[in-house]
Design a protein around this motif. Structure first.
Motif, short mmCIF file in Angstrom:
data_model
loop_
_atom_site.label_atom_id
_atom_site.label_comp_id
_atom_site.label_asym_id
_atom_site.label_seq_id
_atom_site.Cartn_x
_atom_site.Cartn_y
_atom_site.Cartn_z
N ALA A 164 0.74 -1.21 0.01
CA ALA A 164 0.13 0.32 -0.14
C ALA A 164 0.90 1.15 0.06
N GLY A 165 2.20 1.19 0.44
CA GLY A 165 2.95 2.31 0.55
C GLY A 165 2.61 3.28 1.46
N GLY A 166 1.68 3.02 2.44
CA GLY A 166 1.24 3.94 3.40
C GLY A 166 -0.06 4.60 2.94
N GLN A 167 -0.57 4.32 1.82
CA GLN A 167 -1.86 5.06 1.35
C GLN A 167 -3.05 3.96 2.07
N ASN A 168 -3.95 4.70 2.77
CA ASN A 168 -4.72 3.76 3.52
C ASN A 168 -6.01 3.11 2.64
N GLY A 169 -6.39 3.86 1.69
CA GLY A 169 -7.41 3.14 0.73
C GLY A 169 -6.82 1.78 0.02
#
Length: 213
Positions: free
Chosen positions: A132-137
């Motif tokens: 996700a690379g830190g992207q919560n969606g």
């Protein structure tokens, strides 16, 4: 473009619509937060890409289903369900899971458009799979699909102006007047990349669109 080119283009689009009149084969998911207070924010870059595409093509994404606004259409010669989850970013995976289950769509036929703070405004990046690379969606979609094997198109929204700037405040901020042209260019190219993924796969789309303005 001559009148003959225009007619040829229209005929090609008509043929693609007719060939893509069958069951849904792909999900194209734009991530964002619902509600007018979030319109134009950096976190809504995925929504913006789909909205930009609708404005250009007349595609409608206005039916409520799977906890999302959805609309069926054709893209790249395939039948596509366009999705704007209405659950807020952190729960985006619920809509994606429900739609994928209903249409029996495998992860590799789910394309997600999301914001990315590691990319400058105006840039995009295609990935075939990954974290996700830190992207919560993206994180929630991975959780609900039990897979990270879905292609995604990341839309650059720029890095925080300084390290102490609160990340949530940054992604919920709006693009400046100077950034509007860049983000409009990026979301247009993002949808072109989605089409290329459908036609020829993520590797081809990455070669065409990654690292190029």
């Amino acid at each position: 473009m001559s009148i003959f080119d225009i007619f040829a283009k229209l005929e090609k689009e008509k043929a693609e619509r007719e060939s893509a009149a069958g069951p849904v084969e792909w999900l194209v998911v734009g991530l964002g937060n619902p509600g007018s207070k979030y319109n134009g924010t950096r976190h809504n870059a995925g929504f913006r890409a789909l909205e930009h595409y609708c404005a250009k093509t007349g595609q409608r994404i206005d039916k409520m289903k799977f906890k999302a606004l959805v609309g069926e259409g054709s893209l790249g010669g395939a039948r596509v369900l366009f999705i704007k989850p209405q659950t807020f970013m952190n729960l985006s995976g619920e809509a994606v899971r429900d739609a994928a289950s209903f249409y029996k769509i495998a992860p590799d036929h789910i394309i997600v458009l999301s914001d990315d703070i590691s990319l400058d405004v105006g840039r995009i990046r295609v990935r075939a799979k990954g974290s996700a690379g830190g992207q919560n969606g993206l994180k929630n979609i991975i959780y609900h699909l039990s897979s990270d094997q879905f292609p995604r198109v990341k839309i650059g929204v720029g890095a925080k102006p300084h390290p102490d700037y609160d990340l949530a405040d940054w992604v919920l901020s709006r693009f400046t007047a100077d950034e509007q042209e860049g983000i409009d260019h990026a979301v247009d190219r993002a949808m072109q990349a989605v089409e290329e993924i459908i036609r020829n796969g993520p590797a081809s789309a990455a070669q065409l669109y990654n690292g190029k303005g």
